[in-house]
Write a protein that holds these residues in place. Structure first.
Motif, PDB file in Angstrom:
ATOM      1  N   GLY A   1      33.459  47.002  35.228  1.00 56.68           N
ATOM      2  CA  GLY A   1      34.583  46.972  36.154  1.00 56.68           C
ATOM      3  C   GLY A   1      35.925  47.092  35.456  1.00 56.68           C
ATOM      4  N   ASN A   2      36.958  46.762  36.193  1.00 55.89           N
ATOM      5  CA  ASN A   2      38.331  46.786  35.679  1.00 55.89           C
ATOM      6  C   ASN A   2      38.905  45.377  35.867  1.00 55.89           C
ATOM      7  OD1 ASN A   2      41.082  47.031  35.238  1.00 55.89           O
ATOM      8  ND2 ASN A   2      41.317  48.917  36.411  1.00 55.89           N
ATOM      9  N   SER A   3      39.026  44.650  34.774  1.00 61.75           N
ATOM     10  CA  SER A   3      39.461  43.248  34.850  1.00 61.75           C
ATOM     11  C   SER A   3      40.873  43.090  35.408  1.00 61.75           C
ATOM     12  CB  SER A   3      39.381  42.597  33.469  1.00 61.75           C
ATOM     13  OG  SER A   3      40.290  43.226  32.571  1.00 61.75           O
ATOM     14  N   LYS A   4      41.656  44.157  35.376  1.00 62.65           N
ATOM     15  CA  LYS A   4      43.043  44.076  35.847  1.00 62.65           C
ATOM     16  C   LYS A   4      43.243  44.748  37.201  1.00 62.65           C
ATOM     17  CE  LYS A   4      44.892  43.780  31.158  1.00 62.65           C
ATOM     18  NZ  LYS A   4      45.767  44.405  30.132  1.00 62.65           N
ATOM     19  N   TRP A   5      42.129  45.038  37.885  1.00 62.17           N
ATOM     20  CA  TRP A   5      42.222  45.728  39.167  1.00 62.17           C
ATOM     21  C   TRP A   5      43.111  44.949  40.144  1.00 62.17           C
ATOM     22  CZ3 TRP A   5      41.597  45.057  44.318  1.00 62.17           C
ATOM     23  CH2 TRP A   5      41.497  46.207  45.107  1.00 62.17           C
ATOM     24  N   GLY A   6      44.031  45.667  40.770  1.00 63.83           N
ATOM     25  CA  GLY A   6      44.884  45.079  41.803  1.00 63.83           C
ATOM     26  C   GLY A   6      46.049  44.263  41.291  1.00 63.83           C
ATOM     27  N   LYS A   7      46.201  44.149  39.980  1.00 63.56           N
ATOM     28  CA  LYS A   7      47.246  43.289  39.413  1.00 63.56           C
ATOM     29  C   LYS A   7      48.639  43.729  39.839  1.00 63.56           C
ATOM     30  CE  LYS A   7      48.753  41.261  35.033  1.00 63.56           C
ATOM     31  NZ  LYS A   7      48.537  41.234  33.559  1.00 63.56           N
ATOM     32  N   ARG A   8      48.878  45.031  39.853  1.00 62.80           N
ATOM     33  CA  ARG A   8      50.222  45.515  40.209  1.00 62.80           C
ATOM     34  C   ARG A   8      50.530  45.365  41.695  1.00 62.80           C
ATOM     35  NH1 ARG A   8      50.022  52.118  39.767  1.00 62.80           N
ATOM     36  NH2 ARG A   8      48.121  52.460  40.972  1.00 62.80           N
ATOM     37  N   PHE A   9      49.488  45.084  42.488  1.00 62.57           N
ATOM     38  CA  PHE A   9      49.684  44.857  43.920  1.00 62.57           C
ATOM     39  C   PHE A   9      49.670  43.369  44.267  1.00 62.57           C
ATOM     40  CE2 PHE A   9      47.547  49.059  43.646  1.00 62.57           C
ATOM     41  CZ  PHE A   9      48.606  49.828  44.123  1.00 62.57           C
ATOM     42  N   GLY A  10      49.656  42.526  43.229  1.00 62.56           N
ATOM     43  CA  GLY A  10      49.735  41.095  43.457  1.00 62.56           C
ATOM     44  C   GLY A  10      48.409  40.358  43.486  1.00 62.56           C
ATOM     45  N   PHE A  11      47.300  41.078  43.265  1.00 59.24           N
ATOM     46  CA  PHE A  11      45.999  40.412  43.227  1.00 59.24           C
ATOM     47  C   PHE A  11      45.825  39.721  41.877  1.00 59.24           C
ATOM     48  CE2 PHE A  11      45.325  43.798  46.342  1.00 59.24           C
ATOM     49  CZ  PHE A  11      44.719  43.095  47.369  1.00 59.24           C
ATOM     50  N   HIS A  12      45.266  38.522  41.926  1.00 59.78           N
ATOM     51  CA  HIS A  12      45.047  37.771  40.688  1.00 59.78           C
ATOM     52  C   HIS A  12      43.551  37.599  40.450  1.00 59.78           C
ATOM     53  CE1 HIS A  12      45.486  34.880  37.482  1.00 59.78           C
ATOM     54  NE2 HIS A  12      44.726  34.014  38.151  1.00 59.78           N
TER      55      HIS A  12
ATOM     56  N   HIS B   1      41.006  39.508  40.721  1.00 56.83           N
ATOM     57  CA  HIS B   1      40.227  39.948  41.883  1.00 56.83           C
ATOM     58  C   HIS B   1      38.750  40.156  41.537  1.00 56.83           C
ATOM     59  CE1 HIS B   1      39.757  41.783  45.858  1.00 56.83           C
ATOM     60  NE2 HIS B   1      38.988  42.678  45.279  1.00 56.83           N
ATOM     61  N   LYS B   2      38.484  40.620  40.332  1.00 56.07           N
ATOM     62  CA  LYS B   2      37.103  40.893  39.914  1.00 56.07           C
ATOM     63  C   LYS B   2      36.398  39.661  39.336  1.00 56.07           C
ATOM     64  CE  LYS B   2      37.191  45.296  40.959  1.00 56.07           C
ATOM     65  NZ  LYS B   2      36.293  45.899  41.970  1.00 56.07           N
TER      66      LYS B   2
END
Length: 208
Positions: free
Chosen positions: A23-34, A36-37
């Motif tokens: 996966g992508n451990s930083k997925w959604g980070k720029r949209f404010g998700f912390h 998420h994975k």
């Protein structure tokens, strides 16, 4: 729908004592998700626990935020693993789960995406809460699981159903498109006829 032909081609008859996360451990980070994975909350603690508590078991992390790896290589690694982990808080489908099943690999996952749809009956025990302890609890059973046919059958059932739904959707769209086109054409013909009729009446009135 996963690439069925590719999965069939990559399927490995031999497996190593490997637990894998993709996966992508930083997925959604720029949209404010912390997280998420669930990388910090679940994956890293599990990797540490595995290293210290499970003999001869490798915990492999394929993190696309660190390094991009070709999909063929990722699928090959999944295929030769015993267990795939998914700890997301939500998923649209959860493609790694499906790929794991198609490759005869046990997925241990949170109840996201298609998890509850494909992991039914005795396999539902591999759907766990989003905490390291729940993953640990079922890990031994997942590593010892040997009925790969049961896993691939779940995958085949899902693919058949998904293809049927896609075909039904396409047919419905074509049908409605034809109706819309037919209605649009009739309206255009009627508009042209009305314009010509009014033009005729106006010309006639002018002559009179």
């Amino acid at each position: 729908i996963p690439n069925v032909q590719l999965i069939e081609r990559i399927f490995s008859n031999t497996q190593e004592n490997r637990i894998i996360w993709v996966g992508n451990s930083k997925w959604g980070k720029r949209f404010g998700f912390h997280d998420h994975k669930g990388f910090k909350k679940v994956i890293e603690p599990l990797a540490s626990w595995s290293e210290n508590q499970l003999d001869d078991v490798v915990f492999e992390i394929i993190d696309s935020s660190v390094k991009k790896i070709h999909n063929l290589e990722v699928l090959a690694l999944i295929s030769t693993s015993k267990v795939l982990i998914q700890a997301s808080s939500s998923e649209g489908t959860g493609l790694p789960i499906l790929e794991a099943l198609g490759l005869g690999v046990v997925p241990i996952t949170t109840d996201v995406g298609v998890a509850s749809e494909v992991l039914k009956g005795p396999l539902s025990k591999f759907i766990v809460e989003r905490n390291p302890e729940d993953f640990k609890r079922i890990m031994g059973e997942a590593l010892a699981f040997s009925d790969r046919t049961q896993l691939t059958s779940c995958f085949a059932e899902y693919v058949t159903k998904a293809k049927s739904e896609v075909i039904t959707w396409v047919r419905r769209e074509i049908k409605y498109s034809k109706i819309e086109f037919s209605t649009s054409l009739k309206l255009r013909i009627y508009a042209i006829w009305l314009f010509r009729f009014l033009d005729y009446r106006i010309r006639k009135n002018l002559k009179e």
